[in-house]
Design a protein around this motif. Structure first.
Motif, PDB file in Angstrom:
ATOM      1  N   ILE A  76       0.872  -1.175   0.000  1.00 39.24           N
ATOM      2  CA  ILE A  76       0.000   0.000   0.000  1.00 39.24           C
ATOM      3  C   ILE A  76       0.910   1.226   0.000  1.00 39.24           C
ATOM      4  O   ILE A  76       1.613   1.475   0.986  1.00 39.24           O
ATOM      5  CB  ILE A  76      -0.943  -0.013   1.216  1.00 39.24           C
ATOM      6  CG1 ILE A  76      -1.823  -1.256   1.154  1.00 39.24           C
ATOM      7  CG2 ILE A  76      -1.765   1.264   1.258  1.00 39.24           C
ATOM      8  CD1 ILE A  76      -2.725  -1.452   2.340  1.00 39.24           C
ATOM      9  N   PRO A  77       0.933   1.964  -1.112  1.00 44.44           N
ATOM     10  CA  PRO A  77       1.882   3.075  -1.247  1.00 44.44           C
ATOM     11  C   PRO A  77       1.653   4.180  -0.216  1.00 44.44           C
ATOM     12  O   PRO A  77       0.519   4.508   0.117  1.00 44.44           O
ATOM     13  CB  PRO A  77       1.644   3.599  -2.656  1.00 44.44           C
ATOM     14  CG  PRO A  77       0.552   2.803  -3.249  1.00 44.44           C
ATOM     15  CD  PRO A  77       0.070   1.816  -2.254  1.00 44.44           C
ATOM     16  N   GLY A  78       2.760   4.706   0.269  1.00 49.08           N
ATOM     17  CA  GLY A  78       2.707   5.850   1.165  1.00 49.08           C
ATOM     18  C   GLY A  78       2.295   5.537   2.593  1.00 49.08           C
ATOM     19  O   GLY A  78       2.124   6.447   3.391  1.00 49.08           O
ATOM     20  N   GLU A  79       2.131   4.281   2.940  1.00 51.72           N
ATOM     21  CA  GLU A  79       1.728   3.933   4.305  1.00 51.72           C
ATOM     22  C   GLU A  79       2.835   3.144   4.993  1.00 51.72           C
ATOM     23  O   GLU A  79       3.638   2.483   4.355  1.00 51.72           O
ATOM     24  CB  GLU A  79       0.440   3.114   4.299  1.00 51.72           C
ATOM     25  CG  GLU A  79      -0.764   3.922   3.868  1.00 51.72           C
ATOM     26  CD  GLU A  79      -2.069   3.223   4.161  1.00 51.72           C
ATOM     27  OE1 GLU A  79      -2.113   2.385   5.090  1.00 51.72           O
ATOM     28  OE2 GLU A  79      -3.037   3.511   3.455  1.00 51.72           O
ATOM     29  N   GLU A  80       2.853   3.255   6.309  1.00 47.44           N
ATOM     30  CA  GLU A  80       3.819   2.530   7.119  1.00 47.44           C
ATOM     31  C   GLU A  80       3.089   2.015   8.356  1.00 47.44           C
ATOM     32  O   GLU A  80       2.214   2.677   8.886  1.00 47.44           O
ATOM     33  CB  GLU A  80       4.960   3.468   7.530  1.00 47.44           C
ATOM     34  CG  GLU A  80       6.036   2.795   8.345  1.00 47.44           C
ATOM     35  CD  GLU A  80       7.155   3.763   8.672  1.00 47.44           C
ATOM     36  OE1 GLU A  80       8.166   3.745   7.958  1.00 47.44           O
ATOM     37  OE2 GLU A  80       7.014   4.511   9.654  1.00 47.44           O
ATOM     38  N   ALA A  81       3.437   0.826   8.781  1.00 45.79           N
ATOM     39  CA  ALA A  81       2.843   0.260   9.994  1.00 45.79           C
ATOM     40  C   ALA A  81       3.892   0.291  11.104  1.00 45.79           C
ATOM     41  O   ALA A  81       5.088   0.140  10.849  1.00 45.79           O
ATOM     42  CB  ALA A  81       2.403  -1.174   9.740  1.00 45.79           C
TER      43      ALA A  81
END
Length: 127
Positions: A76-81
């Motif tokens: 999922i581009p641009g996301e970080e967990a």
């Protein structure tokens, strides 16, 4: 002949391509559905075994079959967990469209498969 991974990917790609065609038609004509109660018993069984019953959108049926043959997901581009361990250590990870997260790697260094569900991780618009 034993099916290979390449054979499965090819069949799934053709199913997804066909599903995309039905989605384009839906933009012009409205939802295109299949009433599974009005098709042959064999087709009903295939759809039922794939987890679909009743009236379904054509593209949903094709996508479901493709995902059973060759499950895929993507970053999922641009996301970080972020996950925090009991000792306070913070781990960052890359979220996937399958709902899982790969920790300890960057989006550029992703493994080929999701370690949780086994889906093949694809890049960009590839499925």
């Amino acid at each position: 002949m034993t099916p290979t991974s390449e054979d499965r990917r090819d069949v799934a790609a053709r199913l997804r391509h066909e599903a995309d065609g039905f989605r384009r038609l839906e933009n012009e004509l409205g939802q295109l559905t299949i009433d599974l109660g009005e098709v042959t018993a064999v087709f009903q069984d295939v759809a039922h075994f794939a987890g679909l019953d009743g009236t379904v959108r054509t593209c949903v049926l094709l996508d479901r079959l493709a995902d059973l043959i060759d499950p895929t997901c993507h970053v999922i581009p641009g996301e970080e967990a972020v996950a925090e361990l009991k000792d306070g250590t913070r781990l960052t990870g890359v979220p996937l469209s399958c709902g899982h997260v790969v920790f300890g790697v960057s989006a550029k260094d992703m493994p080929k498969f999701c370690c949780e569900c086994g889906s093949r991780i694809t890049s960009g618009g590839e499925r």
